[in-house]
Design a protein around this motif. Structure first.
Motif, PDB file in Angstrom:
ATOM      1  N   ASN A 148     102.386  32.100  -6.149  1.00 51.41           N
ATOM      2  CA  ASN A 148     102.366  33.547  -6.334  1.00 51.41           C
ATOM      3  C   ASN A 148     101.519  34.182  -5.236  1.00 51.41           C
ATOM      4  O   ASN A 148     100.390  33.745  -4.983  1.00 51.41           O
ATOM      5  N   TYR A 206      96.730  37.974  -0.698  1.00 49.22           N
ATOM      6  CA  TYR A 206      96.175  37.036  -1.673  1.00 49.22           C
ATOM      7  C   TYR A 206      97.210  35.976  -2.044  1.00 49.22           C
ATOM      8  O   TYR A 206      98.369  36.300  -2.343  1.00 49.22           O
ATOM      9  N   ASN A 234      97.588  32.699  -4.723  1.00 43.07           N
ATOM     10  CA  ASN A 234      96.992  31.993  -5.859  1.00 43.07           C
ATOM     11  C   ASN A 234      96.976  30.502  -5.597  1.00 43.07           C
ATOM     12  O   ASN A 234      97.911  29.936  -5.024  1.00 43.07           O
ATOM     13  N   SER A 235      95.897  29.841  -6.017  1.00 43.34           N
ATOM     14  CA  SER A 235      95.776  28.392  -5.859  1.00 43.34           C
ATOM     15  C   SER A 235      95.013  27.832  -7.055  1.00 43.34           C
ATOM     16  O   SER A 235      94.547  28.576  -7.921  1.00 43.34           O
ATOM     17  N   ASN A 283      92.283  32.705  -6.598  1.00 40.70           N
ATOM     18  CA  ASN A 283      93.021  33.416  -5.548  1.00 40.70           C
ATOM     19  C   ASN A 283      92.272  33.310  -4.230  1.00 40.70           C
ATOM     20  O   ASN A 283      91.048  33.405  -4.182  1.00 40.70           O
ATOM     21  N   LYS A 293      87.618  33.690  -8.515  1.00 46.92           N
ATOM     22  CA  LYS A 293      88.458  34.870  -8.313  1.00 46.92           C
ATOM     23  C   LYS A 293      87.764  35.883  -7.413  1.00 46.92           C
ATOM     24  O   LYS A 293      86.645  36.309  -7.703  1.00 46.92           O
TER      25      LYS A 293
END
Length: 424
Positions: free
Chosen positions: A73, A98, A100-101, A105, A126
């Protein structure tokens, strides 16, 4: 014989170089697909019907799209936060976004010409805030209880400030000289209201009705000094520094738009506050404000009254003159943005649940002023997109593409649509 071999080698090198250069340009969002062979290979598809290829033509609008991200994402920035900075070569443009991981993020950059992605941050947790310093080439953000800056090219991270404990606080903007971060400081009581009411539908009226004290504040990026500028018993929000005047900070009175005179500026040099637009009729609203690139105009969504007559309005901060461009209900957008040359606008549309209750409003739009109105062109069919995720449109730095985020493939990805219609 040796001279001929050298000549052939030079010719071969130039041919290879030209092919590589052409390939690089073909992948750029700043370059149209031009050859007849390439035109034939770009599929014409309904946007959002299944997994989309890297490049396609929207069947409904005839405009070319490119998928800029594809794994996991990925989210582009909020509409008024600049994500662009020149690449080190001085020619290409980078866009910060950004991703996501598993470690939370992370901030990444993507080269809009080569499509190469590079991680900027790697620390877990985050990140909040999305601020790019184009001069310092740093990204500023809040992680847990502290503010940091990470260099886009070297990934060197600097600690700036540990935020006060027990209060709601955040940084959201950087001034034109890149010396000061701007944001707000609230109270522990307000922070508790947010914690106990995490959904916007729950906290929005609560915070507004509470009339708790908030301060506009700055943080010096070199020293970490936090300075409280201005206090009101109101929900101060949406802070944006002028792109040209380091002393001019725009902010809003947050809450139900029809109950507030929302858009204000604060002058750091004088301490003066100025109302940008005063409501004139019952249920009039003005909001989602943003600066023009030259800092001369503040643009905003204006409805007189709410949900009935729609305008994109701009107030010249020096002369006080207000410009209004009227739109149709279906053309209303959650967010608008302005092109780098300040001649046209973009909008991200909206679904039936939004304030306009548009029957056919799910489009990415390009708008051109025509007298007192805006002529619209539909660029992307967003009927498969869930508008719980706001697309947040940005013009590319060359003004030829509009970049937005969408979930019509399931995951959230970042896309670009070419403003010029594809030539079949």
């Amino acid at each position: 014989m040796t001279k001929k071999l050298h000549t052939y080698s030079l010719v071969t090198f130039l041919l290879i170089f030209s092919v590589l250069t052409a390939c690089k340009e073909k992948n750029s969002i700043n370059q149209p697909v031009t050859s007849e062979e390439e035109k034939d290979t770009v599929p014409v598809l309904m946007t959002g019907e299944g997994e989309m290829p890297t490049t396609w033509i929207d069947k409904t609008t005839g405009h070319q799209l490119k998928k800029l991200t594809s794994e996991g994402n990925n989210r582009s920035f909020y509409f008024h936060n600049n994500p662009f900075v020149k690449a080190k070569n001085g020619k290409d443009w980078l866009m910060v976004f950004y991703k996501n991981s598993k470690k939370g993020n992370q901030l990444y950059s993507i080269n809009l010409t080569t499509q190469e992605q590079k991680a900027i941050t790697t620390q877990p947790g985050k990140k909040r805030g999305e601020i790019v310093g184009t001069k310092s080439r740093k990204v500023f953000y809040t992680l847990n209880d502290s503010v940091f800056a990470t260099h886009i090219d070297t990934q060197k991270t600097d600690f700036i400030k540990k935020l006060p404990e027990g209060v709601s606080v955040g940084t959201n903007t950087l001034n034109a000289s890149e010396e000061l971060l701007g944001g707000v400081v609230a109270t522990e009581e307000e922070a508790e209201l947010f914690r106990n009411n995490p959904k916007k539908s729950d906290y929005f009226n609560l915070i507004y009705e509470a009339h708790l004290p908030r301060y506009l504040m700055t943080i010096n990026v070199e020293t970490g000094k936090l300075t409280k500028l201005y206090r009101e018993n109101a929900w101060l929000n949406h802070e944006q520094f002028s792109p040209v005047d380091p002393n001019l900070l725009m902010y809003c009175h947050e809450g139900p738009w029809h109950k507030v005179n929302r858009i204000w500026t604060y002058n750091l040099a004088t301490g003066d506050t100025t109302l940008i637009h005063k409501r004139t009729v019952h249920r009039e609203i003005a909001g989602h404000e943003f600066f023009s690139p030259d800092g001369q105009t503040i643009w905003f969504d204006l409805q007189i009254p709410r949900g009935e007559t729609f305008y994109l309005a701009g107030k010249n901060i020096h002369t006080g003159e207000e410009t209004r461009y009227q739109l149709e209900r279906n053309e209303w957008s959650i967010h608008y943005n302005i092109s780098p040359d300040m001649k046209t606008f973009a909008g991200d549309g909206g679904d039936r649940s939004q304030v306009a209750h548009a029957e056919d409003g799910q489009w990415i739009y390009h708008f051109t002023p025509n007298g007192t109105e805006l002529d619209s062109e539909k660029l992307v069919d967003m009927s498969k997109h869930n508008y719980d995720l706001e697309p947040n449109v940005h013009f590319s730095p060359d003004g030829k593409w509009i970049i937005f985020r969408a979930n019509f493939e399931g995951d959230t990805q970042i896309y670009a649509v070419k403003i010029e219609k594809h030539k079949a």
